[in-house]
Motif scaffolding. Structure first.
Motif: not given
Lengths: 330, 330, 330, 330
Positions: B257-266, C245, D264
């Motif tokens: 999972e990557i979390a950035t300014r754009q949100g959390f992406r799986a 993250m 996602f």
């Protein structure tokens, strides 16, 4: 803006307190068949208690919120717009589509704004989904799915007066499906069963139901409803498009999770509709006030109310006859 | 146990390698119209290349796996069981229900086990769901929902020979719905559209579809299918019962999972059915071997194949006529 | 490529079967102190049983996998590279850093590839995380957190011979931290307690521990370990950078979820390291074969093994003395 | 209950409005160095504007909320309790532990309740976690981990007056760790770096930090802090015990999820502390009112404030000296 409230029951009280909490609107008068309900809300908000006719006739009042029993809605809307008020009315306008049509004709003649209380459009999750859908992120719409499950069944007495599950409960989901589809369904097929409470079946209604609809361009919508959900008030939307899927889910009571030998356990989802949709009710009122001041067009409109009612009627007929029902023009 | 394989295409190769990896079974012979396909698999597994008749006639072979084109299934099943072999056959037995019935009569007379390749029943996630459902944890079943979306549409040439989406793709979901409902649907209503590839519509088929079914006791099943899913191979099941909901979801490519300014992406979900269902194919084969040795009854049976086919036929008719179709006894 | 295996215990057997399943490598010989273990694996793979010296001396063998007890690793590595073999060795090279240094000097002189079995670098989830981190998606690294919890404590007898938690268990996390930090820690502080099994404490070891490290440029790493996790084998990594993250989580046994009055319950996470890291072991072997054929440089290297051991030594000292320990150059 | 408010800045305004929204308390007076801030809040709540001395001296006022700059807290607390008021004071009591001790002595002599504003204890997620932890569901505590990351760094001018990250930011996490550990740490080790804003480093502070602590019985606590989180205000807690793990996570802006070829994607987490902790501030005030009326003991207490400050002091010293620091009795 000066606001009068007709009906100080559970949902009327919510709207009344939300008006009171705003700086750009003031709740000035409250009417209710129960003097206690009216007085209690009046006291909490600094409004006065009055009867409905007086509120509608009060030239100092700009807007009316109608939260009375369903069978009074159409008459009150007509009286209020004829008296020059902007009107917000809880769904449905009426259980009879023809009565709705006559009412909307009166509204149109009056030129006053009418907004119908499909609160879920204003839920931050569903509203964000619709906005993203309109932005084209998910591409051309293919399938819209709506799941709606109440925590528990209403009393059978209520069921008997409710117009049936499709008109009482699924009407919200019909509005949501229309809101997201951005195209009218042309055919509907519905099935229903009484699996939760036999007494609901004996009263001629269902408590578990599913609907499939199709639009002229071939978009498909699925809805399922149940009067039972042990794990909370289940409110979900999922939309598939050419470019991807958008979904908005339930709100858990907390973000807490416990992991043990039995697995990972999260909390149930928020169980009570007034809690689940608290932010939606506030945003809905804000939209009404913006519509009153002409900042935005009123939405959902009376026509939205009629359209949802027509789908509920058609679903009721389909479930009764076992046949698909074509949806006419409004 | 000595196993012969008819058909060494994509799925045949999977089953052949899975046999080879077991210690309680041996792949001894492979037949395929393409000599290259047969040889390649034979080499990888130590089997010999032979033609189908020779394999069926080989008295040293105990069991036959049929992975040939659909229009050969019924004939091969009949020949194999008549030669005393246990048979595993990929779905469907035939596109014509009456042909299936005649084939199953032959199987019954032979007394040999026949198992049909509805692999999803053996997926660890769906299998666990069914087990928990049967244990009663979710209570009496109310609604079964199945979502199945392929990553992309097949070539139109394939579509033309496929029997249509309901028989080619949704048949898996019909089997899954029956597997979970534990009761036969008595009525079905289907809608379909060609939203993904116009050429599919021009070929007389649909690529986007939804079905609603109802059983005699009032249980409801919903299925939706699409030939498109940008985010991977979408395979989900959700069952509502009196005590709660059971659902089994997709398998993401990684847990990253990557979390950035754009949100959390799986990550997307596993995209390829052979990867998504790798464990299911292994478990399916193990179940077939257990059925051959009499440890368990063969399941899914030929009757399961017939039932799913009947639902696919009925859905095809419903989508064509716009009417619900009653499901007859098998 | 022809491969010999020294040590056919639990992990050796995994590597042996993985070699056998490849088409570009062949397991030709297996050695083990237990004849039964060696024979069983030899039979399953078509390899012959031989003793370690014979395997090392066999000029037809290209590569050696060392999966014997720790105290034999350094000697066997030296013998194998001196005999011109490529070597894969399970961690650690030795419990004594100076012995590792001498061994690596021999390896360097030999010019043969040596790869150390830090399998977690090859887990698809952690490998994907590292790749994304290196791509810069998360920006400059700030904090690396590693959580590692075994399902249950090992026997005290094992603990006594293990070199202690920091060398036996946390060494994997030290390697993971280094792998992700891309910079050497210069200081470490460790705390540990015996909270799971008092006997572990009486044996002079800890079963619960946390470490904080810092690099010269100010990057921070946190590790926590426990010999107990009721909910499965807990293996998580989280990296914070200037842009966001990245985290990689556990793998649940299934995707099943049940929702009831008690909330939403998912399965425990995979409990057994051989299951959890099955894909990692396969990828690790593939990387070793690629290193043998010169396609890629061997990684993790012997130096990685030494570095991780030095951190484990420093953590052991820190926990014992209650003081931070500076990490020297290798 | 009649409440006076000292300090009508950002946090004071929140508390003032929360008092005004209650039916069991009334905001009667507001003081602020900025007349505009005081007037604006007074107008919105029906309170009057007054100066701090007048409010403290007003015998009609029962309770005082202190939301003024840190360096005035101790004096105002002493004055207010000496005047017989119940006092709620934002953290910290003072940046100097000895000053806190003297202040608490005055409070004790007065016999009046003092409650310190560690709002996170009242967050519904963390409060539920603590309750479940105390119920024993997770068993004996082993490791407590707290992650706290601000969306962005404060201005360097603020940093210079703040007492440093450990006293200004991590103090909340020290309180949370103590709240959950239910046992005092006896030793602490801290590392810090200026990775977010070099100017913070030049001002002698850090913006990225990690701490490890241990209690007498061997429980371990880890905290990490950063002044940067691109994906929102990161506030997480994870507790491991003998029977399992409890964790409470972030609150996403919506429940929306979009699935596309890229994977996602969920929304960032709530970014603004006043939004993230809105419910916590309301619950905190309710707890203070209950403490004023004697329904519950005031909690967190002045001693909690002192304890957290002592940990912040020790962490500051540890990061500066590179040595662990023993925590003395309060």
């Amino acid at each position: 803006m000066r606001v009068g409230l007709l009906g100080a029951g559970r949902i009327g009280r919510i709207h009344g307190l939300n008006v009171a909490a705003r700086s750009d609107a003031r709740l000035v008068a409250v009417a209710d068949a129960s003097n206690e309900a009216a007085s209690s809300l009046a006291q909490a908000t600094g409004a006065k208690v009055a009867d409905a006719d007086a509120i509608i006739g009060d030239s100092a009042i700009d807007a009316i919120l109608i939260c009375t029993p369903t069978d009074t809605h159409a008459d009150l809307i007509e009286a209020a717009v004829s008296a020059g008020k902007a009107v917000f009315c809880e769904k449905p306008v009426d259980l009879d589509s023809d009565r709705i049509r006559r009412c909307l004709a009166t509204v149109e003649k009056s030129g006053k704004p009418l907004m119908i209380g499909f609160n879920r459009r204003f839920d931050p999750n569903f509203a964000a989904l619709e906005k993203r859908l309109r932005s084209g992120e998910a591409g051309e719409i293919e399938i819209v799915s709506v799941i709606s499950r109440d925590p528990g069944p209403p009393p059978v007495d209520y069921v008997k007066r409710s117009g049936g599950l499709f008109r009482d409960m699924m009407i919200h989901d019909f509005d949501m499906a229309r809101f997201l589809l951005a195209e009218e369904p042309v055919v509907i097929f519905a099935v229903g069963s009484a699996l939760v409470d036999k007494a609901i079946g004996e009263a001629g209604d269902v408590d578990t139901a599913a609907v499939v609809m199709k639009t002229a361009s071939g978009r498909i919508a699925q809805i399922s409803n149940s009067r039972r959900a042990t794990y909370g008030y289940d409110q979900r939307v999922e939309v598939h498009g050419a470019k991807g899927m958008l979904r908005a889910g339930n709100v858990h009571e907390t973000t807490l999770e416990i992991a043990t030998r039995q697995g990972f356990r999260a909390d149930p989802v928020q169980n009570f509709f007034l809690e689940r949709y608290a932010a939606a009710y506030r945003a809905e009122l804000a939209a009404f006030i913006d519509a009153c001041t002409g900042k935005v067009a009123p939405s959902p409109t009376g026509l939205d109310g009629l359209r949802a009612q027509m789908l509920a009627d058609a679903a009721t007929e389909s479930a009764r006859t076992g046949r698909p029902v074509a949806i006419k023009a409004a």
